[in-house]
Motif scaffolding. Structure first.
Motif, PDB file in Angstrom:
ATOM      1  N   THR A  43       5.755   6.796   1.638  1.00  0.00           N
ATOM      2  CA  THR A  43       6.305   5.475   1.372  1.00  0.00           C
ATOM      3  C   THR A  43       7.372   5.494   0.278  1.00  0.00           C
ATOM      4  N   SER A  44       7.790   6.675  -0.189  1.00  0.00           N
ATOM      5  CA  SER A  44       8.838   6.758  -1.208  1.00  0.00           C
ATOM      6  C   SER A  44      10.209   6.652  -0.560  1.00  0.00           C
ATOM      7  N   ALA A  45      11.247   6.631  -1.390  1.00  0.00           N
ATOM      8  CA  ALA A  45      12.618   6.504  -0.882  1.00  0.00           C
ATOM      9  C   ALA A  45      13.224   7.831  -0.460  1.00  0.00           C
ATOM     10  N   LEU A  46      12.501   8.941  -0.591  1.00  0.00           N
ATOM     11  CA  LEU A  46      13.031  10.251  -0.217  1.00  0.00           C
ATOM     12  C   LEU A  46      13.099  10.382   1.296  1.00  0.00           C
ATOM     13  N   PRO A  47      14.079  11.127   1.812  1.00  0.00           N
ATOM     14  CA  PRO A  47      14.169  11.340   3.267  1.00  0.00           C
ATOM     15  C   PRO A  47      12.954  12.111   3.777  1.00  0.00           C
ATOM     16  N   HIS A  48      12.611  11.870   5.051  1.00  0.00           N
ATOM     17  CA  HIS A  48      11.430  12.499   5.625  1.00  0.00           C
ATOM     18  C   HIS A  48      11.588  14.005   5.726  1.00  0.00           C
ATOM     19  N   ASP A  49      12.793  14.501   6.059  1.00  0.00           N
ATOM     20  CA  ASP A  49      12.954  15.945   6.164  1.00  0.00           C
ATOM     21  C   ASP A  49      12.776  16.630   4.814  1.00  0.00           C
ATOM     22  N   VAL A  50      13.138  15.945   3.721  1.00  0.00           N
ATOM     23  CA  VAL A  50      12.926  16.501   2.388  1.00  0.00           C
ATOM     24  C   VAL A  50      11.451  16.459   2.018  1.00  0.00           C
ATOM     25  N   ILE A  51      10.759  15.387   2.388  1.00  0.00           N
ATOM     26  CA  ILE A  51       9.344  15.248   2.046  1.00  0.00           C
ATOM     27  C   ILE A  51       8.514  16.346   2.696  1.00  0.00           C
ATOM     28  N   HIS A  52       8.820  16.677   3.946  1.00  0.00           N
ATOM     29  CA  HIS A  52       8.028  17.675   4.660  1.00  0.00           C
ATOM     30  C   HIS A  52       8.225  19.071   4.090  1.00  0.00           C
ATOM     31  N   ARG A  53       9.296  19.309   3.366  1.00  0.00           N
ATOM     32  CA  ARG A  53       9.527  20.634   2.781  1.00  0.00           C
ATOM     33  C   ARG A  53       8.871  20.780   1.410  1.00  0.00           C
ATOM     34  N   LEU A  54       8.444  19.698   0.798  1.00  0.00           N
ATOM     35  CA  LEU A  54       7.872  19.761  -0.541  1.00  0.00           C
ATOM     36  C   LEU A  54       6.454  20.321  -0.492  1.00  0.00           C
ATOM     37  N   GLN A  55       6.166  21.228  -1.431  1.00  0.00           N
ATOM     38  CA  GLN A  55       4.846  21.836  -1.517  1.00  0.00           C
ATOM     39  C   GLN A  55       4.215  21.700  -2.896  1.00  0.00           C
ATOM     40  N   SER A  56       5.011  21.659  -3.956  1.00  0.00           N
ATOM     41  CA  SER A  56       4.479  21.638  -5.309  1.00  0.00           C
ATOM     42  C   SER A  56       5.161  20.543  -6.125  1.00  0.00           C
ATOM     43  N   GLU A  57       4.617  20.300  -7.312  1.00  0.00           N
ATOM     44  CA  GLU A  57       5.165  19.294  -8.206  1.00  0.00           C
ATOM     45  C   GLU A  57       6.536  19.712  -8.736  1.00  0.00           C
ATOM     46  N   ASP A  58       6.752  21.027  -8.950  1.00  0.00           N
ATOM     47  CA  ASP A  58       8.052  21.497  -9.440  1.00  0.00           C
ATOM     48  C   ASP A  58       9.162  21.199  -8.439  1.00  0.00           C
ATOM     49  N   GLU A  59       8.864  21.395  -7.156  1.00  0.00           N
ATOM     50  CA  GLU A  59       9.868  21.085  -6.130  1.00  0.00           C
ATOM     51  C   GLU A  59      10.170  19.589  -6.101  1.00  0.00           C
ATOM     52  N   LEU A  60       9.139  18.754  -6.272  1.00  0.00           N
ATOM     53  CA  LEU A  60       9.357  17.315  -6.288  1.00  0.00           C
ATOM     54  C   LEU A  60      10.214  16.909  -7.481  1.00  0.00           C
ATOM     55  N   LEU A  61       9.937  17.459  -8.666  1.00  0.00           N
ATOM     56  CA  LEU A  61      10.740  17.125  -9.845  1.00  0.00           C
ATOM     57  C   LEU A  61      12.168  17.592  -9.691  1.00  0.00           C
ATOM     58  N   ALA A  62      12.369  18.748  -9.046  1.00  0.00           N
ATOM     59  CA  ALA A  62      13.727  19.245  -8.832  1.00  0.00           C
ATOM     60  C   ALA A  62      14.505  18.312  -7.922  1.00  0.00           C
ATOM     61  N   VAL A  63      13.873  17.814  -6.871  1.00  0.00           N
ATOM     62  CA  VAL A  63      14.554  16.893  -5.948  1.00  0.00           C
ATOM     63  C   VAL A  63      14.889  15.588  -6.646  1.00  0.00           C
ATOM     64  N   ALA A 106       0.836  -1.200   0.000  1.00  0.00           N
ATOM     65  CA  ALA A 106       0.000   0.000   0.000  1.00  0.00           C
ATOM     66  C   ALA A 106       0.873   1.253   0.000  1.00  0.00           C
ATOM     67  N   LYS A 107       0.441   2.256  -0.733  1.00  0.00           N
ATOM     68  CA  LYS A 107       1.170   3.517  -0.834  1.00  0.00           C
ATOM     69  C   LYS A 107       0.460   4.579  -0.012  1.00  0.00           C
ATOM     70  N   VAL A 108       1.259   5.401   0.674  1.00  0.00           N
ATOM     71  CA  VAL A 108       0.741   6.541   1.434  1.00  0.00           C
ATOM     72  C   VAL A 108       1.398   7.796   0.882  1.00  0.00           C
ATOM     73  N   GLY A 109       1.206   8.047  -0.391  1.00  0.00           N
ATOM     74  CA  GLY A 109       1.793   9.226  -1.012  1.00  0.00           C
ATOM     75  C   GLY A 109       3.316   9.164  -1.012  1.00  0.00           C
ATOM     76  N   LEU A 110       3.947  10.300  -0.758  1.00  0.00           N
ATOM     77  CA  LEU A 110       5.407  10.375  -0.717  1.00  0.00           C
ATOM     78  C   LEU A 110       5.990   9.779   0.552  1.00  0.00           C
TER      79      LEU A 110
END
Length: 464
Positions: free
Chosen positions: A258-278, A252-256
Protein backbone atom coordinates in the motif's frame (compact mmCIF):
# COMPACT_ATOMS: atom_id res chain seq x y z
CA UNK A 1 -32.57 -20.92 10.98
CA UNK A 2 -33.56 -23.70 13.40
CA UNK A 3 -30.92 -26.02 14.80
CA UNK A 4 -30.73 -29.37 12.92
CA UNK A 5 -31.87 -32.45 14.82
CA UNK A 6 -29.81 -35.62 15.29
CA UNK A 7 -31.85 -37.32 12.58
CA UNK A 8 -31.17 -34.48 10.13
CA UNK A 9 -27.43 -34.64 10.83
CA UNK A 10 -27.38 -38.42 10.30
CA UNK A 11 -29.30 -38.15 7.03
CA UNK A 12 -26.95 -35.44 5.77
CA UNK A 13 -23.92 -37.52 6.79
CA UNK A 14 -25.12 -40.63 4.96
CA UNK A 15 -26.11 -38.68 1.87
CA UNK A 16 -22.73 -36.99 1.57
CA UNK A 17 -20.85 -40.21 2.37
CA UNK A 18 -22.81 -42.14 -0.27
CA UNK A 19 -22.12 -39.42 -2.85
CA UNK A 20 -18.38 -39.49 -2.20
CA UNK A 21 -18.16 -43.30 -2.29
CA UNK A 22 -20.47 -43.77 -5.31
CA UNK A 23 -18.64 -44.92 -8.44
CA UNK A 24 -15.32 -45.25 -6.60
CA UNK A 25 -13.46 -48.18 -5.13
CA UNK A 26 -14.02 -47.66 -1.43
CA UNK A 27 -13.28 -49.64 1.72
CA UNK A 28 -16.71 -48.67 3.04
CA UNK A 29 -19.06 -51.64 2.66
CA UNK A 30 -22.79 -51.27 2.06
CA UNK A 31 -24.88 -53.74 4.01
CA UNK A 32 -25.67 -55.89 0.95
CA UNK A 33 -22.01 -56.21 0.01
CA UNK A 34 -21.14 -56.90 3.65
CA UNK A 35 -23.57 -59.84 3.84
CA UNK A 36 -22.41 -61.12 0.46
CA UNK A 37 -18.77 -61.23 1.61
CA UNK A 38 -19.81 -63.11 4.76
CA UNK A 39 -21.59 -65.72 2.59
CA UNK A 40 -18.60 -66.08 0.25
CA UNK A 41 -16.10 -66.47 3.11
CA UNK A 42 -18.34 -69.03 4.82
CA UNK A 43 -18.70 -71.05 1.60
CA UNK A 44 -14.97 -70.80 0.80
CA UNK A 45 -13.96 -72.35 4.14
CA UNK A 46 -15.97 -75.51 3.30
CA UNK A 47 -14.80 -75.87 -0.33
CA UNK A 48 -11.80 -77.91 -1.40
CA UNK A 49 -10.20 -76.23 -4.37
CA UNK A 50 -10.09 -72.44 -4.23
CA UNK A 51 -9.89 -69.73 -6.85
CA UNK A 52 -7.53 -66.71 -6.58
CA UNK A 53 -10.48 -64.59 -5.47
CA UNK A 54 -11.32 -67.07 -2.72
CA UNK A 55 -7.69 -67.06 -1.54
CA UNK A 56 -7.89 -63.24 -1.44
CA UNK A 57 -11.04 -63.41 0.70
CA UNK A 58 -9.52 -65.89 3.14
CA UNK A 59 -6.33 -63.85 3.41
CA UNK A 60 -8.19 -60.63 4.22
CA UNK A 61 -11.39 -61.62 6.03
CA UNK A 62 -12.47 -63.90 8.83
CA UNK A 63 -15.89 -64.71 10.26
CA UNK A 64 -16.41 -63.98 13.95
CA UNK A 65 -19.50 -65.46 15.59
CA UNK A 66 -21.15 -63.46 18.39
CA UNK A 67 -24.04 -65.62 19.56
CA UNK A 68 -26.36 -65.90 16.56
CA UNK A 69 -24.77 -62.92 14.73
CA UNK A 70 -21.94 -63.29 12.22
CA UNK A 71 -19.43 -60.44 12.06
CA UNK A 72 -16.82 -59.79 9.40
CA UNK A 73 -13.38 -59.13 10.91
CA UNK A 74 -9.82 -58.76 9.67
CA UNK A 75 -7.78 -61.97 9.41
CA UNK A 76 -5.92 -62.18 12.71
CA UNK A 77 -2.98 -64.02 14.11
CA UNK A 78 -2.91 -65.95 17.40
CA UNK A 79 -4.06 -64.07 20.54
CA UNK A 80 -5.06 -60.94 18.57
CA UNK A 81 -8.20 -59.01 19.37
CA UNK A 82 -10.82 -58.90 16.59
CA UNK A 83 -10.80 -55.82 14.32
CA UNK A 84 -14.26 -55.41 12.77
CA UNK A 85 -15.38 -54.17 9.36
CA UNK A 86 -18.19 -51.63 9.63
CA UNK A 87 -21.07 -51.27 7.19
CA UNK A 88 -21.76 -47.96 5.51
CA UNK A 89 -25.12 -47.68 7.26
CA UNK A 90 -23.63 -47.95 10.79
CA UNK A 91 -20.63 -45.72 10.18
CA UNK A 92 -22.40 -42.66 11.63
CA UNK A 93 -23.15 -44.36 14.98
CA UNK A 94 -19.63 -45.77 15.25
CA UNK A 95 -17.98 -42.40 14.62
CA UNK A 96 -20.43 -40.66 16.95
CA UNK A 97 -19.55 -42.94 19.89
CA UNK A 98 -15.83 -42.50 19.22
CA UNK A 99 -16.23 -38.73 18.96
CA UNK A 100 -18.00 -38.56 22.32
CA UNK A 101 -15.49 -40.96 23.91
CA UNK A 102 -12.61 -38.67 22.93
CA UNK A 103 -14.37 -35.58 24.32
CA UNK A 104 -15.13 -34.17 20.85
CA UNK A 105 -11.50 -34.63 19.97
CA UNK A 106 -9.82 -33.91 16.66
CA UNK A 107 -9.30 -36.20 13.70
CA UNK A 108 -6.08 -37.80 14.97
CA UNK A 109 -7.60 -38.71 18.33
CA UNK A 110 -10.62 -40.25 16.63
CA UNK A 111 -8.48 -42.22 14.17
CA UNK A 112 -6.46 -43.64 17.06
CA UNK A 113 -9.63 -44.56 18.96
CA UNK A 114 -11.40 -46.15 15.97
CA UNK A 115 -8.34 -48.10 14.80
CA UNK A 116 -8.46 -50.14 18.01
CA UNK A 117 -11.72 -51.80 16.96
CA UNK A 118 -12.52 -51.03 13.30
CA UNK A 119 -10.55 -51.44 10.10
CA UNK A 120 -12.40 -49.51 7.42
CA UNK A 121 -13.38 -46.13 8.96
CA UNK A 122 -11.81 -43.57 6.64
CA UNK A 123 -10.43 -40.10 7.37
CA UNK A 124 -12.97 -38.70 4.91
CA UNK A 125 -15.91 -40.06 6.94
CA UNK A 126 -14.44 -38.62 10.14
CA UNK A 127 -14.02 -35.20 8.53
CA UNK A 128 -17.64 -35.22 7.32
CA UNK A 129 -18.90 -36.01 10.81
CA UNK A 130 -16.77 -33.31 12.44
CA UNK A 131 -18.07 -30.72 9.98
CA UNK A 132 -21.65 -31.59 11.03
CA UNK A 133 -21.09 -31.76 14.79
CA UNK A 134 -22.86 -28.81 16.45
CA UNK A 135 -20.52 -28.66 19.44
CA UNK A 136 -17.44 -28.72 17.21
CA UNK A 137 -18.91 -25.89 15.14
CA UNK A 138 -19.49 -23.94 18.35
CA UNK A 139 -15.85 -24.47 19.31
CA UNK A 140 -14.63 -23.20 15.94
CA UNK A 141 -16.94 -20.17 16.05
CA UNK A 142 -15.93 -19.42 19.65
CA UNK A 143 -12.23 -19.65 18.76
CA UNK A 144 -12.66 -17.22 15.87
CA UNK A 145 -14.73 -14.79 17.96
CA UNK A 146 -12.13 -14.87 20.71
CA UNK A 147 -9.50 -13.37 18.39
CA UNK A 148 -11.84 -10.47 17.60
CA UNK A 149 -12.96 -9.94 21.19
CA UNK A 150 -9.40 -9.84 22.54
CA UNK A 151 -8.53 -7.19 19.95
CA UNK A 152 -11.58 -4.92 20.05
CA UNK A 153 -13.38 -5.97 23.23
CA UNK A 154 -16.41 -8.21 23.76
CA UNK A 155 -20.04 -7.08 23.38
CA UNK A 156 -22.71 -7.52 26.01
CA UNK A 157 -25.16 -9.37 23.72
CA UNK A 158 -24.24 -12.00 21.11
CA UNK A 159 -26.73 -12.13 18.24
CA UNK A 160 -27.01 -14.98 15.73
CA UNK A 161 -29.56 -16.10 13.14
CA UNK A 162 -28.86 -19.78 14.01
CA UNK A 163 -31.13 -19.72 17.05
CA UNK A 164 -30.68 -19.27 20.77
CA UNK A 165 -29.44 -22.84 21.35
CA UNK A 166 -26.49 -22.44 19.01
CA UNK A 167 -25.69 -18.99 20.42
CA UNK A 168 -25.83 -20.31 23.98
CA UNK A 169 -23.47 -23.13 22.96
CA UNK A 170 -21.01 -20.61 21.53
CA UNK A 171 -21.20 -18.51 24.71
CA UNK A 172 -20.51 -21.63 26.79
CA UNK A 173 -17.38 -22.38 24.76
CA UNK A 174 -16.27 -18.76 25.10
CA UNK A 175 -16.71 -19.01 28.87
CA UNK A 176 -14.42 -22.04 28.94
CA UNK A 177 -11.74 -20.15 27.02
CA UNK A 178 -12.29 -16.83 28.85
CA UNK A 179 -13.80 -17.38 32.33
CA UNK A 180 -14.12 -13.63 33.07
CA UNK A 181 -16.34 -13.05 30.03
CA UNK A 182 -20.04 -12.51 30.78
CA UNK A 183 -22.42 -12.33 27.79
CA UNK A 184 -26.06 -13.11 27.02
CA UNK A 185 -27.61 -14.29 23.76
CA UNK A 186 -30.00 -11.94 21.98
CA UNK A 187 -33.57 -12.62 21.03
CA UNK A 188 -34.13 -14.05 17.53
CA UNK A 189 -34.57 -11.62 14.68
CA UNK A 190 -36.68 -12.11 11.60
CA UNK A 191 -34.23 -12.44 8.69
CA UNK A 192 -36.39 -10.43 6.28
CA UNK A 193 -36.16 -7.44 8.62
CA UNK A 194 -32.37 -7.46 8.40
CA UNK A 195 -31.81 -7.06 4.69
CA UNK A 196 -28.46 -5.35 5.06
CA UNK A 197 -27.22 -8.07 7.41
CA UNK A 198 -28.35 -10.81 5.03
CA UNK A 199 -26.62 -9.09 2.10
CA UNK A 200 -23.44 -8.81 4.15
CA UNK A 201 -23.64 -12.52 4.98
CA UNK A 202 -24.01 -13.35 1.28
CA UNK A 203 -21.00 -11.18 0.43
CA UNK A 204 -18.91 -12.90 3.11
CA UNK A 205 -19.89 -16.34 1.81
CA UNK A 206 -19.00 -15.38 -1.78
CA UNK A 207 -15.63 -13.92 -0.72
CA UNK A 208 -14.87 -16.99 1.39
CA UNK A 209 -15.71 -19.39 -1.45
CA UNK A 210 -13.48 -17.40 -3.82
CA UNK A 211 -10.63 -17.40 -1.27
CA UNK A 212 -10.88 -21.17 -0.77
CA UNK A 213 -10.85 -21.71 -4.53
CA UNK A 214 -7.89 -19.37 -5.13
CA UNK A 215 -5.81 -20.97 -2.38
CA UNK A 216 -6.90 -24.56 -3.13
CA UNK A 217 -7.85 -25.34 0.47
CA UNK A 218 -10.88 -26.26 2.56
CA UNK A 219 -9.73 -24.70 5.84
CA UNK A 220 -12.42 -22.02 6.11
CA UNK A 221 -11.34 -20.98 9.61
CA UNK A 222 -8.09 -19.58 8.20
CA UNK A 223 -9.80 -17.98 5.21
CA UNK A 224 -12.30 -16.26 7.48
CA UNK A 225 -9.54 -14.02 8.86
CA UNK A 226 -8.64 -12.80 5.36
CA UNK A 227 -12.31 -12.36 4.46
CA UNK A 228 -12.78 -10.27 7.59
CA UNK A 229 -9.86 -8.02 6.61
CA UNK A 230 -11.07 -7.64 3.01
CA UNK A 231 -14.60 -6.79 4.13
CA UNK A 232 -13.45 -4.25 6.73
CA UNK A 233 -10.98 -2.54 4.39
CA UNK A 234 -13.44 -2.18 1.48
CA UNK A 235 -15.33 1.03 0.79
CA UNK A 236 -18.82 1.13 2.33
CA UNK A 237 -21.35 3.34 0.61
CA UNK A 238 -23.36 3.83 3.80
CA UNK A 239 -20.58 5.42 5.87
CA UNK A 240 -18.71 6.67 2.75
CA UNK A 241 -15.42 5.11 3.83
CA UNK A 242 -14.15 1.69 4.86
CA UNK A 243 -15.10 0.35 8.31
CA UNK A 244 -11.39 0.13 9.11
CA UNK A 245 -10.93 3.85 8.40
CA UNK A 246 -14.01 4.73 10.45
CA UNK A 247 -12.60 2.86 13.45
CA UNK A 248 -8.88 3.62 13.27
CA UNK A 249 -8.87 6.92 11.35
CA UNK A 250 -6.70 5.69 8.45
CA UNK A 251 -6.88 3.16 5.65
CA UNK A 252 -5.70 -0.39 6.25
CA UNK A 253 -2.04 -1.08 5.45
CA UNK A 254 -0.75 -4.21 3.72
CA UNK A 255 2.95 -3.65 4.25
CA UNK A 256 4.80 -2.09 1.32
CA UNK A 257 1.99 -3.08 -1.05
CA UNK A 258 0.00 0.00 0.00
CA UNK A 259 3.03 2.34 -0.20
CA UNK A 260 3.75 4.75 -3.06
CA UNK A 261 6.66 2.64 -4.39
CA UNK A 262 6.22 0.91 -7.77
CA UNK A 263 5.26 -2.76 -7.64
CA UNK A 264 8.29 -3.92 -9.63
CA UNK A 265 10.56 -2.20 -7.08
CA UNK A 266 8.65 -3.66 -4.12
CA UNK A 267 9.03 -7.23 -5.38
CA UNK A 268 12.81 -6.83 -5.59
CA UNK A 269 13.21 -5.64 -1.99
CA UNK A 270 14.52 -8.19 0.49
CA UNK A 271 16.07 -6.27 3.41
CA UNK A 272 15.72 -3.00 5.29
CA UNK A 273 18.97 -1.65 3.76
CA UNK A 274 17.56 -2.04 0.26
CA UNK A 275 14.37 -0.26 1.31
CA UNK A 276 16.31 2.66 2.82
CA UNK A 277 18.45 2.90 -0.32
CA UNK A 278 15.35 3.15 -2.53
CA UNK A 279 13.77 5.76 -0.27
CA UNK A 280 16.99 7.79 -0.24
CA UNK A 281 17.17 7.74 -4.05
CA UNK A 282 13.57 8.88 -4.31
CA UNK A 283 14.19 11.73 -1.83
CA UNK A 284 17.37 12.84 -3.59
CA UNK A 285 15.71 12.95 -7.00
CA UNK A 286 12.88 15.04 -5.56
CA UNK A 287 15.29 17.58 -3.97
CA UNK A 288 17.47 18.29 -7.05
CA UNK A 289 17.45 22.09 -7.81
CA UNK A 290 15.68 23.11 -10.95
CA UNK A 291 17.84 24.68 -13.72
CA UNK A 292 16.52 28.13 -14.47
CA UNK A 293 16.98 29.68 -17.95
CA UNK A 294 19.51 32.53 -18.17
CA UNK A 295 17.84 35.82 -19.00
CA UNK A 296 19.02 39.40 -19.01
CA UNK A 297 18.06 41.07 -15.77
CA UNK A 298 17.02 44.76 -15.77
CA UNK A 299 18.75 47.06 -13.31
CA UNK A 300 17.40 46.70 -9.83
CA UNK A 301 15.16 49.49 -8.67
CA UNK A 302 15.06 49.95 -4.96
CA UNK A 303 11.51 50.54 -3.74
CA UNK A 304 10.83 53.63 -1.72
CA UNK A 305 9.05 52.84 1.48
CA UNK A 306 7.65 55.21 4.05
CA UNK A 307 8.23 54.01 7.57
CA UNK A 308 5.34 54.67 9.92
CA UNK A 309 6.07 56.16 13.29
CA UNK A 310 6.98 53.62 15.90
CA UNK A 311 4.13 52.74 18.17
CA UNK A 312 5.03 51.65 21.64
CA UNK A 313 2.98 48.79 22.95
CA UNK A 314 0.51 49.78 25.56
CA UNK A 315 0.90 47.69 28.63
CA UNK A 316 -1.13 47.71 31.79
CA UNK A 317 0.61 49.63 34.53
CA UNK A 318 0.85 47.58 37.67
CA UNK A 319 0.23 49.23 40.99
CA UNK A 320 3.23 50.99 42.51
CA UNK A 321 5.06 49.21 45.29
CA UNK A 322 6.03 51.49 48.18
CA UNK A 323 9.15 50.62 50.13
CA UNK A 324 10.80 52.34 53.13
CA UNK A 325 14.58 52.63 52.90
CA UNK A 326 17.02 52.43 55.74
CA UNK A 327 17.16 56.27 55.90
CA UNK A 328 13.41 56.44 56.46
CA UNK A 329 12.71 57.88 53.01
CA UNK A 330 9.61 56.55 51.28
CA UNK A 331 10.53 55.25 47.82
CA UNK A 332 8.06 54.20 45.15
CA UNK A 333 9.07 51.46 42.70
CA UNK A 334 7.06 50.86 39.57
CA UNK A 335 7.50 47.42 37.94
CA UNK A 336 6.71 47.40 34.20
CA UNK A 337 5.73 44.02 32.81
CA UNK A 338 5.38 43.42 29.10
CA UNK A 339 3.30 40.45 27.88
CA UNK A 340 5.09 38.00 25.54
CA UNK A 341 3.19 35.85 23.04
CA UNK A 342 2.88 32.18 24.14
CA UNK A 343 5.21 29.71 22.48
CA UNK A 344 3.57 27.56 19.83
CA UNK A 345 4.07 23.87 20.62
CA UNK A 346 4.84 21.63 17.67
CA UNK A 347 1.98 19.28 16.72
CA UNK A 348 2.81 15.65 17.50
CA UNK A 349 1.90 12.84 15.06
CA UNK A 350 -0.17 11.20 17.81
CA UNK A 351 -2.41 14.25 18.25
CA UNK A 352 -2.84 14.50 14.46
CA UNK A 353 -3.89 10.83 14.34
CA UNK A 354 -6.33 11.28 17.22
CA UNK A 355 -7.88 14.32 15.55
CA UNK A 356 -8.16 12.46 12.24
CA UNK A 357 -9.68 9.45 14.01
CA UNK A 358 -12.32 11.61 15.69
CA UNK A 359 -13.13 13.31 12.38
CA UNK A 360 -13.47 10.00 10.53
CA UNK A 361 -15.83 8.59 13.15
CA UNK A 362 -17.96 11.72 13.16
CA UNK A 363 -18.30 11.70 9.38
CA UNK A 364 -19.07 7.99 9.36
CA UNK A 365 -21.83 8.51 11.94
CA UNK A 366 -23.29 11.37 9.91
CA UNK A 367 -23.22 9.29 6.73
CA UNK A 368 -24.89 6.36 8.50
CA UNK A 369 -27.66 8.60 9.83
CA UNK A 370 -28.14 10.00 6.35
CA UNK A 371 -28.42 6.47 4.94
CA UNK A 372 -31.00 5.56 7.61
CA UNK A 373 -33.06 8.62 6.73
CA UNK A 374 -32.98 7.70 3.04
CA UNK A 375 -34.09 4.14 3.88
CA UNK A 376 -36.97 5.41 5.99
CA UNK A 377 -38.03 7.82 3.25
CA UNK A 378 -37.89 5.01 0.69
CA UNK A 379 -40.06 2.76 2.87
CA UNK A 380 -42.58 5.57 3.27
CA UNK A 381 -42.82 5.95 -0.50
CA UNK A 382 -43.13 2.24 -1.22
CA UNK A 383 -45.35 1.08 1.67
CA UNK A 384 -48.61 2.54 2.84
CA UNK A 385 -48.44 4.07 6.27
CA UNK A 386 -50.47 2.27 8.91
CA UNK A 387 -53.10 3.92 11.07
CA UNK A 388 -54.20 3.30 14.62
CA UNK A 389 -56.82 0.56 14.54
CA UNK A 390 -55.57 -1.14 11.34
CA UNK A 391 -55.30 -4.93 11.43
CA UNK A 392 -51.87 -6.34 10.64
CA UNK A 393 -50.17 -9.73 10.30
CA UNK A 394 -46.73 -10.20 11.84
CA UNK A 395 -44.53 -13.07 10.60
CA UNK A 396 -43.36 -15.45 13.34
CA UNK A 397 -39.62 -16.26 13.17
CA UNK A 398 -38.78 -19.86 12.33
CA UNK A 399 -36.87 -20.30 15.57
CA UNK A 400 -40.03 -19.44 17.56
CA UNK A 401 -42.58 -21.66 15.87
CA UNK A 402 -43.13 -25.37 15.52
CA UNK A 403 -44.02 -27.31 12.42
CA UNK A 404 -47.76 -27.06 13.05
CA UNK A 405 -47.79 -23.44 14.22
CA UNK A 406 -49.13 -20.64 11.97
CA UNK A 407 -46.65 -18.56 10.02
CA UNK A 408 -48.22 -15.23 11.07
CA UNK A 409 -49.99 -13.77 14.04
CA UNK A 410 -52.79 -11.21 13.73
CA UNK A 411 -52.68 -7.95 15.66
CA UNK A 412 -53.88 -4.38 15.65
CA UNK A 413 -51.99 -1.08 15.67
CA UNK A 414 -52.30 0.68 19.01
CA UNK A 415 -49.94 3.64 18.68
CA UNK A 416 -47.49 5.30 16.26
CA UNK A 417 -44.66 7.51 17.48
CA UNK A 418 -42.90 10.37 15.67
CA UNK A 419 -40.30 7.97 14.17
CA UNK A 420 -42.98 5.76 12.60
CA UNK A 421 -42.44 2.96 15.12
CA UNK A 422 -45.63 0.99 15.71
CA UNK A 423 -47.00 -0.45 18.95
CA UNK A 424 -48.99 -3.58 18.13
CA UNK A 425 -51.33 -5.61 20.31
CA UNK A 426 -52.59 -9.16 19.89
CA UNK A 427 -55.40 -10.98 21.70
CA UNK A 428 -53.07 -12.01 24.53
CA UNK A 429 -51.75 -8.47 25.11
CA UNK A 430 -49.44 -5.76 23.77
CA UNK A 431 -46.26 -7.04 22.12
CA UNK A 432 -42.99 -5.95 23.71
CA UNK A 433 -40.90 -3.61 21.62
CA UNK A 434 -41.91 -1.57 18.63
CA UNK A 435 -42.12 -2.51 14.96
CA UNK A 436 -41.17 -0.71 11.77
CA UNK A 437 -43.40 -0.70 8.72
CA UNK A 438 -41.44 -3.40 6.88
CA UNK A 439 -41.92 -5.89 9.74
CA UNK A 440 -45.65 -6.43 9.23
CA UNK A 441 -48.31 -6.42 6.51
CA UNK A 442 -51.60 -4.54 6.53
CA UNK A 443 -54.77 -6.62 6.32
CA UNK A 444 -57.41 -5.82 3.73
CA UNK A 445 -60.22 -6.84 6.12
CA UNK A 446 -60.79 -5.75 9.70
CA UNK A 447 -60.86 -8.90 11.84
CA UNK A 448 -60.00 -7.33 15.20
CA UNK A 449 -61.51 -4.26 16.87
CA UNK A 450 -60.77 -2.48 20.16
CA UNK A 451 -63.54 -2.44 22.77
CA UNK A 452 -63.12 -0.02 25.67
CA UNK A 453 -65.05 -1.11 28.76
CA UNK A 454 -63.22 1.18 31.20
CA UNK A 455 -60.88 4.15 30.67
CA UNK A 456 -57.76 2.00 31.15
CA UNK A 457 -59.04 -1.43 30.08
CA UNK A 458 -59.17 -2.51 26.45
CA UNK A 459 -60.19 -5.81 24.86
CA UNK A 460 -59.68 -7.11 21.36
CA UNK A 461 -62.73 -8.75 19.81
CA UNK A 462 -62.54 -11.05 16.81
CA UNK A 463 -65.19 -10.26 14.21
CA UNK A 464 -66.91 -13.22 12.57
Amino acid sequence: MANPTERDIEAHFREELFQRSEGKKSVLLPKEQYNEIISEVTATDKSGEKTPHEYYLLKKYEIFKCGDVLKLIRRRTANEDPIYFATLEYTFDIIKHAHIATGHGGRDKMVKELSKKYDNITHDAISIYKSLCIECQCKQVAYQLLDIFLLLGAPEILQSVNGSEFTACVITELKLLWPDLVMVHGKPRYPQSQGSVERANCDIKDILVAWLSDNNTTDWTVGLKFVQFQKNSSYHSGIRRSPFAALFGSDAKVGLTTSALPHDVIHRLQSEDELLAVITEETTSDELPAVEPVTAKPPAVEPVTVEPPAVEPVTAEPPAVEQVTALGVLCTTVIRVTAEPPAVKPTSPLSVRQKNNTSQRKRACEAQLSQAERMVERIRRIMDRGKVGNNVTIPIPMVDRGRGDPRNIMGIIMDIDENDNYTIAVKSGILSGKYTRNQFDLCMEEKLIIEEEEPCVMHLTHLQ
